[in-house]
Enzyme design. Structure first.
Site, PDB file in Angstrom:
ATOM      1  N   ASP A 287       0.835  -1.203   0.000  1.00 23.48           N
ATOM      2  CA  ASP A 287       0.000   0.000   0.000  1.00 23.48           C
ATOM      3  C   ASP A 287       0.871   1.254   0.000  1.00 23.48           C
ATOM      4  OD1 ASP A 287       0.854  -0.172   2.625  1.00 23.48           O
ATOM      5  OD2 ASP A 287      -1.154  -0.260   3.503  1.00 23.48           O
ATOM      6  N   SER A 288       2.193   1.058   0.018  1.00 22.91           N
ATOM      7  CA  SER A 288       3.132   2.156  -0.230  1.00 22.91           C
ATOM      8  C   SER A 288       2.880   2.796  -1.588  1.00 22.91           C
ATOM      9  CB  SER A 288       4.575   1.647  -0.163  1.00 22.91           C
ATOM     10  OG  SER A 288       4.758   0.496  -0.978  1.00 22.91           O
TER      11      SER A 288
ATOM     12  N   LYS B   6      -1.019  -9.468   3.215  1.00 21.02           N
ATOM     13  CA  LYS B   6      -0.275  -8.921   4.354  1.00 21.02           C
ATOM     14  C   LYS B   6      -1.148  -7.932   5.098  1.00 21.02           C
ATOM     15  CE  LYS B   6       3.249  -5.900   3.944  1.00 21.02           C
ATOM     16  NZ  LYS B   6       2.844  -4.768   4.830  1.00 21.02           N
TER      17      LYS B   6
ATOM     18  N   GLU C  52      -1.312  -5.473   8.913  1.00 19.79           N
ATOM     19  CA  GLU C  52      -0.477  -4.834   9.926  1.00 19.79           C
ATOM     20  C   GLU C  52      -1.120  -4.953  11.297  1.00 19.79           C
ATOM     21  OE1 GLU C  52       0.349  -0.792   8.934  1.00 19.79           O
ATOM     22  OE2 GLU C  52       1.161  -1.259   6.950  1.00 19.79           O
TER      23      GLU C  52
ATOM     24  N   GLU D 168       9.511  -4.162  10.516  1.00 20.33           N
ATOM     25  CA  GLU D 168      10.000  -2.895   9.973  1.00 20.33           C
ATOM     26  C   GLU D 168      10.549  -2.009  11.069  1.00 20.33           C
ATOM     27  OE1 GLU D 168       8.710   0.950   7.222  1.00 20.33           O
ATOM     28  OE2 GLU D 168       7.346  -0.766   7.373  1.00 20.33           O
TER      29      GLU D 168
END
Length: 269
Positions: A43-44, A110, A112, A179
């Site tokens: 989603d970057s 993925k 978070e 991260e």
């Protein structure tokens, strides 16, 4: 085509694997030529492709569109796709949105978070959807963290992150992505979970895999660059410089010359 089983085998064999973000077919094809092991449709893309100042505006339809483009361009790499902000807040949302990106070509989704995701992970896994959990600095929670900062800087915070990792692995998470955490913690978590591949971005050289945003490692990000980024493009020259940069990154991950000490966070825990 590389599979989840292959990534697990890489970990067992001690073979480091490469991962890069990708959002389009042409770049995906370049990564195929470079034999990049895994691709993350992150989603970057909200910042890198769409020009937003965070990942928060990205939609599930955006993710599915870019996943399909990448899959058409690359039949070699293992493909993971982010579920964007608030798209998995409820179990029905998680299932429906995961289905959409899997049908677009993802091999894994993925999400978070931490231990609070356990029920969602369990249900997704039971429905045949492999899950990677992103911990540490999680960009969808950037406003909670107060910006993009190193996480788990104390032993107490590190132990909490380890507890979250344990909870999500117990729930069925197949991959962990860390991260912006101290290198020591990245190594510790990779060793604590011998059956679960651990990917790092700013998490030291001892994680099982490394991921970078492709535009960052090609020197196409302007302004302040994160400590954990290395510009592989400036080391190349010629007509195939982009493919060569991808190849150099893949080789550096495998021989552990990347990340070097200057790309990691050294904190005594």
């Amino acid at each position: 085509m590389i599979s989840l089983s292959d990534l697990r085998k890489f970990k067992t064999e001690g073979r480091k694997f490469s991962c890069l973000t990708c959002y389009d077919a042409s770049m995906a094809k370049a990564m195929e030529f470079a034999e990049i092991d895994s691709i993350l449709i992150g989603d970057s893309l909200g910042m890198v492709i769409q020009g937003h100042d965070s990942t928060l505006p990205v939609t599930v339809d955006d993710m599915a569109y870019h996943t399909a483009a990448v899959r058409r361009g690359n039949q070699h790499s293992f493909i993971m796709t982010d579920l964007p902000f608030m798209s998995y807040a409820t179990l029905p949302d998680a299932l429906n949105n995961a289905k959409k990106v899997m049908q677009a070509g993802a091999q894994m989704i993925k999400i978070e978070g931490g231990a609070w995701l356990s029920e969602s992970i369990r249900v997704l896994t039971q429905n045949g959807i492999p899950v990677c959990v992103h911990l540490g600095l999680t960009p969808q929670s950037v406003h909670v963290f107060g910006g993009y900062k190193l996480q788990a800087k104390t032993r107490e915070a590190a132990d909490q992150l380890i507890a979250d990792c344990q909870a999500v692995v117990d729930a069925g998470a197949a991959i962990l992505l860390l991260e912006c955490v101290p290198a020591q913690l990245g190594q510790e978590i990779a060793e604590l979970f011998p059956q679960t591949p651990v990917i790092g971005i700013g998490a030291g050289k001892e994680t099982d895999g490394q991921v970078l945003v492709a535009q960052d490692m090609l020197g196409l990000s302007f302004g302040k660059v994160a400590r954990f980024v290395r510009n592989f493009m400036k080391e190349q020259a010629g007509e195939t410089a982009i493919v060569d940069a991808f190849k150099a990154y893949h080789a550096a991950v495998q021989d552990q010359s990347f990340p070097a000490r200057e790309h990691t966070f050294q904190v005594e825990l």
